[in-house]
Design an enzyme around this catalytic site. Structure first.
Site, PDB file in Angstrom:
ATOM      1  N   ALA A  63       0.848  -1.199   0.000  1.00 48.20           N
ATOM      2  CA  ALA A  63       0.000   0.000   0.000  1.00 48.20           C
ATOM      3  C   ALA A  63       0.879   1.243   0.000  1.00 48.20           C
ATOM      4  O   ALA A  63       2.017   1.205   0.469  1.00 48.20           O
ATOM      5  CB  ALA A  63      -0.875  -0.007   1.246  1.00 48.20           C
ATOM      6  N   GLY A 104       0.900  -5.079   1.091  1.00 45.20           N
ATOM      7  CA  GLY A 104      -0.262  -5.264   0.228  1.00 45.20           C
ATOM      8  C   GLY A 104       0.101  -5.931  -1.094  1.00 45.20           C
ATOM      9  O   GLY A 104      -0.749  -6.578  -1.719  1.00 45.20           O
ATOM     10  N   GLU A 107      -0.077  -9.463  -0.327  1.00 50.47           N
ATOM     11  CA  GLU A 107      -1.481  -9.830  -0.114  1.00 50.47           C
ATOM     12  C   GLU A 107      -2.201 -10.016  -1.448  1.00 50.47           C
ATOM     13  O   GLU A 107      -3.045 -10.898  -1.601  1.00 50.47           O
ATOM     14  CB  GLU A 107      -2.175  -8.767   0.741  1.00 50.47           C
ATOM     15  CG  GLU A 107      -1.615  -8.759   2.168  1.00 50.47           C
ATOM     16  CD  GLU A 107      -2.226  -7.661   3.010  1.00 50.47           C
ATOM     17  OE1 GLU A 107      -1.898  -6.488   2.759  1.00 50.47           O
ATOM     18  OE2 GLU A 107      -3.038  -7.978   3.888  1.00 50.47           O
ATOM     19  N   GLU A 127       4.207  -4.775   7.675  1.00 53.24           N
ATOM     20  CA  GLU A 127       3.277  -3.800   8.251  1.00 53.24           C
ATOM     21  C   GLU A 127       3.565  -3.521   9.720  1.00 53.24           C
ATOM     22  O   GLU A 127       3.410  -2.402  10.203  1.00 53.24           O
ATOM     23  CB  GLU A 127       1.831  -4.289   8.087  1.00 53.24           C
ATOM     24  CG  GLU A 127       1.260  -4.129   6.679  1.00 53.24           C
ATOM     25  CD  GLU A 127       1.601  -5.280   5.746  1.00 53.24           C
ATOM     26  OE1 GLU A 127       2.505  -6.085   6.074  1.00 53.24           O
ATOM     27  OE2 GLU A 127       0.971  -5.376   4.675  1.00 53.24           O
TER      28      GLU A 127
HETATM   29  C1  3H9 Z   1       0.519  -2.077   3.532  1.00 57.54           C
HETATM   30  O1  3H9 Z   1       0.845  -2.655   2.524  1.00 57.54           O
HETATM   31  C2  3H9 Z   1      -0.835  -2.172   4.145  1.00 57.54           C
HETATM   32  C3  3H9 Z   1      -1.665  -3.289   3.601  1.00 57.54           C
HETATM   33  O2  3H9 Z   1      -1.404  -4.480   4.338  1.00 57.54           O
HETATM   34  C4  3H9 Z   1      -3.140  -3.058   3.798  1.00 57.54           C
HETATM   35  C5  3H9 Z   1      -3.811  -2.036   2.970  1.00 57.54           C
HETATM   36  C6  3H9 Z   1      -5.287  -1.970   3.175  1.00 57.54           C
HETATM   37  N1  3H9 Z   1       4.447   3.662   0.190  1.00 57.54           N
HETATM   38  O3  3H9 Z   1      13.138   2.882   0.749  1.00 57.54           O
HETATM   39  P1  3H9 Z   1      13.528   3.571  -0.509  1.00 57.54           P
HETATM   40  C7  3H9 Z   1       9.005   5.319  -1.373  1.00 57.54           C
HETATM   41  S1  3H9 Z   1       1.577  -1.021   4.340  1.00 57.54           S
HETATM   42  C8  3H9 Z   1       4.820   4.870  -0.217  1.00 57.54           C
HETATM   43  O4  3H9 Z   1      14.430   4.739  -0.416  1.00 57.54           O
HETATM   44  P2  3H9 Z   1      14.902   1.196  -1.363  1.00 57.54           P
HETATM   45  C9  3H9 Z   1       9.989   5.916  -0.390  1.00 57.54           C
HETATM   46  O5  3H9 Z   1       9.350   6.818   0.483  1.00 57.54           O
HETATM   47  C10 3H9 Z   1       3.037  -1.013   3.343  1.00 57.54           C
HETATM   48  N2  3H9 Z   1       6.082   5.170  -0.585  1.00 57.54           N
HETATM   49  O6  3H9 Z   1      14.114   2.539  -1.598  1.00 57.54           O
HETATM   50  C11 3H9 Z   1      10.967   6.572  -1.323  1.00 57.54           C
HETATM   51  O7  3H9 Z   1      10.381   7.782  -1.762  1.00 57.54           O
HETATM   52  P3  3H9 Z   1      11.297   9.045  -2.075  1.00 57.54           P
HETATM   53  C12 3H9 Z   1       3.888  -2.185   3.588  1.00 57.54           C
HETATM   54  C13 3H9 Z   1       6.969   4.193  -0.521  1.00 57.54           C
HETATM   55  O8  3H9 Z   1      15.228   0.691  -2.701  1.00 57.54           O
HETATM   56  C14 3H9 Z   1      11.007   5.612  -2.505  1.00 57.54           C
HETATM   57  O9  3H9 Z   1       9.787   4.863  -2.454  1.00 57.54           O
HETATM   58  N3  3H9 Z   1       5.104  -2.056   2.836  1.00 57.54           N
HETATM   59  C15 3H9 Z   1       6.647   2.919  -0.090  1.00 57.54           C
HETATM   60  O10 3H9 Z   1      15.984   1.387  -0.371  1.00 57.54           O
HETATM   61  C16 3H9 Z   1      12.173   4.660  -2.482  1.00 57.54           C
HETATM   62  O11 3H9 Z   1      12.179   3.986  -1.224  1.00 57.54           O
HETATM   63  C17 3H9 Z   1       6.252  -1.570   3.360  1.00 57.54           C
HETATM   64  O12 3H9 Z   1       6.328  -1.258   4.524  1.00 57.54           O
HETATM   65  C18 3H9 Z   1       5.314   2.653   0.273  1.00 57.54           C
HETATM   66  N4  3H9 Z   1       4.901   1.442   0.670  1.00 57.54           N
HETATM   67  O13 3H9 Z   1      13.851   0.202  -0.664  1.00 57.54           O
HETATM   68  C19 3H9 Z   1       7.429  -1.467   2.419  1.00 57.54           C
HETATM   69  N5  3H9 Z   1       7.753   2.146  -0.118  1.00 57.54           N
HETATM   70  O14 3H9 Z   1      12.175   8.629  -3.204  1.00 57.54           O
HETATM   71  C20 3H9 Z   1       8.159  -0.173   2.638  1.00 57.54           C
HETATM   72  C21 3H9 Z   1       8.737   2.939  -0.573  1.00 57.54           C
HETATM   73  O15 3H9 Z   1      10.336  10.122  -2.356  1.00 57.54           O
HETATM   74  N6  3H9 Z   1       9.196   0.058   1.688  1.00 57.54           N
HETATM   75  N7  3H9 Z   1       8.271   4.168  -0.821  1.00 57.54           N
HETATM   76  O16 3H9 Z   1      12.085   9.274  -0.818  1.00 57.54           O
HETATM   77  C22 3H9 Z   1      10.416  -0.537   1.756  1.00 57.54           C
HETATM   78  O17 3H9 Z   1      10.659  -1.410   2.563  1.00 57.54           O
HETATM   79  C23 3H9 Z   1      11.477  -0.049   0.825  1.00 57.54           C
HETATM   80  O18 3H9 Z   1      11.094   1.202   0.343  1.00 57.54           O
HETATM   81  C24 3H9 Z   1      11.746  -0.964  -0.402  1.00 57.54           C
HETATM   82  C25 3H9 Z   1      12.740  -0.226  -1.369  1.00 57.54           C
HETATM   83  C26 3H9 Z   1      12.413  -2.262   0.089  1.00 57.54           C
HETATM   84  C27 3H9 Z   1      10.489  -1.266  -1.158  1.00 57.54           C
END
Ligand code: 3H9
Length: 694
Positions: A63, A104, A107, A127
């Site tokens: 998400a 998500g 999911e 999450e």
């Molecule tokens: C969820 O899924 C809820 C559901 O269960 C239910 C729904 C009903 N959203 O980390 P980086 C952005 S909750 C928005 O530097 P990397 C981040 O802010 C979600 N933005 O890159 C950054 O923006 P900017 C569960 C996101 O290569 C850019 O992407 N998922 C999100 O070092 C690059 O990110 C998580 O918790 C996001 N979900 O790592 C995963 N993710 O360039 C969270 C990233 O403007 N994300 N951004 O600064 C991560 O773990 C890492 O970002 C990932 C990439 C491994 C994906």
């Protein structure tokens, strides 16, 4: 990167490519488009099956966390709708996963009939790290797919697992050796196979075992709700629903719990940290470090600079800090040369390094072979010329300006052109150290925290002449080391230690008013710190605090001579088995603080001499005054431009000083807890100025 694939008419498979750069986040807006595409594929009689894959090198990060930061629009299309559409369709859906498949995103994959992954794919439901639980069916489908217990463990940990492990657990069905999309297309020939139609598996080998058992076990693994375990407890509730309730009721329970968590304070705090962490390396401008008043500046241009490559690192000094730094680099796969002429120190460092890697083997985190390889990537020598081809050299020698300037002079002569010279000083002036070289633009502070291979904070200290490229390299390095790189201007104590002096000073002030150190520590532990201020002081050494106070005159730890007296009594902390507390080898391996009436007596005596009357102090006052000390100093550091953003301070405190993450860091906490009112009350209660200023 997986190319966008069109509808493959000849196979009658519609391939949907998640493509929402940078991380294919499933925002409300993107879900609306995705939902429409899925519905169209379902309505199209020529389409027999659907494959879902991802562009931009990953499947999806889940998400869009930004959507949780404000009130949702009326009736948004969410992942739940997309998942519902997949589930209700009679057509077979296959997820073709490459790269990260998180939250998500996973999911969505779980709602498909089959999942196939590349060997490099990674799966996670992170999450919990945002104070949430999987809210698009994950808590109901995963227990049905792999069993309640492994599912719960996977979701409680929140960390990612590689494709191979996902295959063993049963999260994916197959690993593709060739094209993952082609593989997925082949799998569409299988029968429809909804995960939701299965019963949740309570325990594969004990089918009659009650869900309560799984839940009771899980409860033992998580902290109480008020200590940051809120999401974990709700997650346990949701998994319990998966084994007790029919699928639609379980989904409804999950959705309710998810919505409660989105609004909860711990989740807001953790989401703040998520975004603050991603801001860290965004330095508005690298153009000038100081204005003409000498005030530190981070001005607002938009310069972009390329980071240099760090392929070999030198470390000067094989003490605790030097060997910790060397291990940190070896863990990141960067070879290190450690220079020290003291044979005894080198022998000890060798043992520390080997011991550390063997411990990782015992923990099952490294194989014997990997441990050996990493240990071998650290070379110890007394020959300074071995530093000549290093891209970065960090000094970790005695904390004395002249000693460090000498080391830098020597390094400047040896290091290759373009090499970065970094100081690990925690209190000295980086500019004065840089002046000893002909390359001040390549000099930066890299302030690691003991133990350097474990504590995930790295303060990156910008000197007046540090170049933008040097800083960019330092930030890249922090990421390689898996540390949070926080920028600080060159000022006494930088960010973290400058604030901790005030915090410790306030703790001493409270003890001078008659509050036993053990009570002060207990209050802060209840707030969520892993240890209280006095135990922390004992751990770092009372002599260190005393030296800093003597050397800088910047901050006085209290208004009495208690610290001086304890140092004179050789009560230097844990290392001498006595400091503010006493220690006993038989109690907690000599690390457990034991309250000492002798220290309370010294506090009372010195307070009397200084004319400080004992007073009744409530637990709330203790907590608020200590936090206030942090926040007040944090505000000053922002005003002075030492710290760039409140979020940077929060990250430093959470990752370097054990500030409880579910309270978001000191600055976030101050903003969200009515702290200004509390501050006023605390000042009135004390009736005097408590924060020592530089
Ligand atoms: C969820 O899924 C809820 C559901 O269960 C239910 C729904 C009903 N959203 O980390 P980086 C952005 S909750 C928005 O530097 P990397 C981040 O802010 C979600 N933005 O890159 C950054 O923006 P900017 C569960 C996101 O290569 C850019 O992407 N998922 C999100 O070092 C690059 O990110 C998580 O918790 C996001 N979900 O790592 C995963 N993710 O360039 C969270 C990233 O403007 N994300 N951004 O600064 C991560 O773990 C890492 O970002 C990932 C990439 C491994 C994906």
């Amino acid at each position: 990167m997986i190319p966008k694939a069109p509808v493959l008419r000849e196979t009658r498979v519609h391939v949907i490519t998640l493509d929402n750069p940078p991380v294919n986040a499933l925002s409300f807006a993107y879900c609306a488009r995705l939902f429409a595409e899925i519905e169209a594929a379902h309505a199209d009689d020529t389409v027999e099956a659907v494959v879902i894959t991802g562009a931009n090198g990953l499947f999806s990060a889940g998400a869009d966390v930004n959507d949780f930061q404000h009130e949702p629009p009326d009736h948004p299309i969410t992942i739940r709708d997309v998942v519902g559409a997949i589930e209700s369709s009679i057509k077979v859906h296959v997820a073709a996963v490459d790269g990260n498949c998180l939250g998500g995103g996973l999911e969505l994959a779980l709602a498909c009939d089959y999942r196939v992954a590349t060997p490099d794919a990674k799966f996670g439901l992170p999450e919990i790290m945002l104070g949430l639980l999987p809210g698009a069916g994950g808590t109901q489908r995963l227990p049905r797919l792999i069993g309640a217990r492994p599912a719960l463990e996977f979701m409680l940990k929140g960390s990612s697992i590689p494709a191979k492990r996902a295959l063993e657990l049963g999260i994916v069905d197959e690993i593709a050796t060739g094209s993952v999309v082609e593989h997925a297309i082949a799998l569409t020939k299988g029968p429809k196979r909804r995960v939701s139609a299965r019963e949740a598996i309570i325990a594969k080998d004990v089918p009659t075992q009650a869900a309560a058992y799984v839940v009771a076990q899980a409860h033992k693994m998580v902290p109480p709700e008020e200590s940051g375990g809120l999401a974990a407890h709700k997650l346990i509730d949701a998994v319990q629903a998966s084994v007790e309730l029919p699928f639609p009721f379980g989904l409804a329970r999950e959705a309710r719990l998810f919505e409660e968590l989105v609004r909860s304070e711990p989740s807001q705090a953790l989401r703040h940290l998520f975004f603050a962490e991603r801001e860290l390396a965004k330095v508005p401008s690298f153009d000038s470090a100081q204005d003409d008043t000498g005030k530190a500046q981070h001005d607002t241009g938009k310069a972009q600079h390329d980071a240099g490559r760090i392929e070999k690192v030198g470390v000067v000094g094989a003490g605790t800090m030097g060997s910790g730094i060397a291990i940190a680099f070896a863990q990141a796969g960067i070879p290190v040369v450690v220079v020290d002429t003291n044979e005894e120190a080198v022998d000890k460092a060798r043992q520390t390094v080997m011991g550390m890697f063997m411990y990782r083997v015992q923990q099952g985190k490294l194989t014997q072979e990997e441990a050996w390889k990493r240990a071998q990537s650290i070379e110890f020598t007394d020959d300074w010329s071995r530093l000549a081809d290093a891209d970065l050299i960090i000094e970790a020698v005695f904390e004395n300006l002249e000693v460090k300037r000498d080391v830098f002079r020597k390094l400047d002569a040896i290091a290759k052109p373009g090499a970065i010279l970094a100081t690990n000083t925690s209190t000295l002036d980086v500019d004065k150290i840089a002046e000893a070289t002909q390359r001040p633009a390549a000099v930066v502070g890299l302030h690691f925290f003991v133990p350097a291979n474990i504590i995930p904070l790295l303060e990156i200290v910008r000197g007046a002449k540090t170049s933008p490229q040097t800083l960019a390299t330092a930030f890249k390095l922090a990421k390689q080391l898996r540390k949070k790189g926080v920028l600080s201007a060159n000022a006494f104590g930088f960010i973290g230690n400058r604030m901790i002096f005030d915090y410790l000073g306030e703790a001493v002030a409270l003890a001078e008013e008659g509050v036993p150190p053990a009570r002060i520590d207990a209050v802060m532990k209840r707030f969520g710190f892993p240890m209280g201020p006095f135990a922390m002081a004992d751990l770092s050494g009372l002599d260190i605090g005393w030296q800093i106070q003597q050397g800088s005159g910047a901050t006085a730890l209290g208004r009495t001579n208690v610290l001086q007296r304890l140092v004179e009594m050789k009560r230097l902390g844990q290392k001498t088995m006595a400091g503010y507390f006493k220690y006993d080898k038989a109690v907690g391996k000599g690390r457990e603080p034991i309250p000492d009436p002798e220290v309370e007596r010294i506090f009372a005596e010195e307070a009397k001499k200084a004319g400080i009357a004992p007073r009744e102090v409530s637990d709330d006052e203790i907590r608020d005054r200590l936090l206030r000390a942090l926040v007040e100093r944090g505000k000053h550091l922002l005003e002075e431009g030492v710290a760039l953003r409140p979020g940077d301070i929060d990250i430093a405190y959470v990752y370097g000083y054990g500030f409880p993450p579910h309270h978001g860091g000191p600055m976030w906490y101050a903003d969200h807890s009515g702290m200004p009112v509390i501050l006023g009350e605390a000042t009135e209660a004390r009736g005097d100025e408590v924060v020592a200023h530089a």
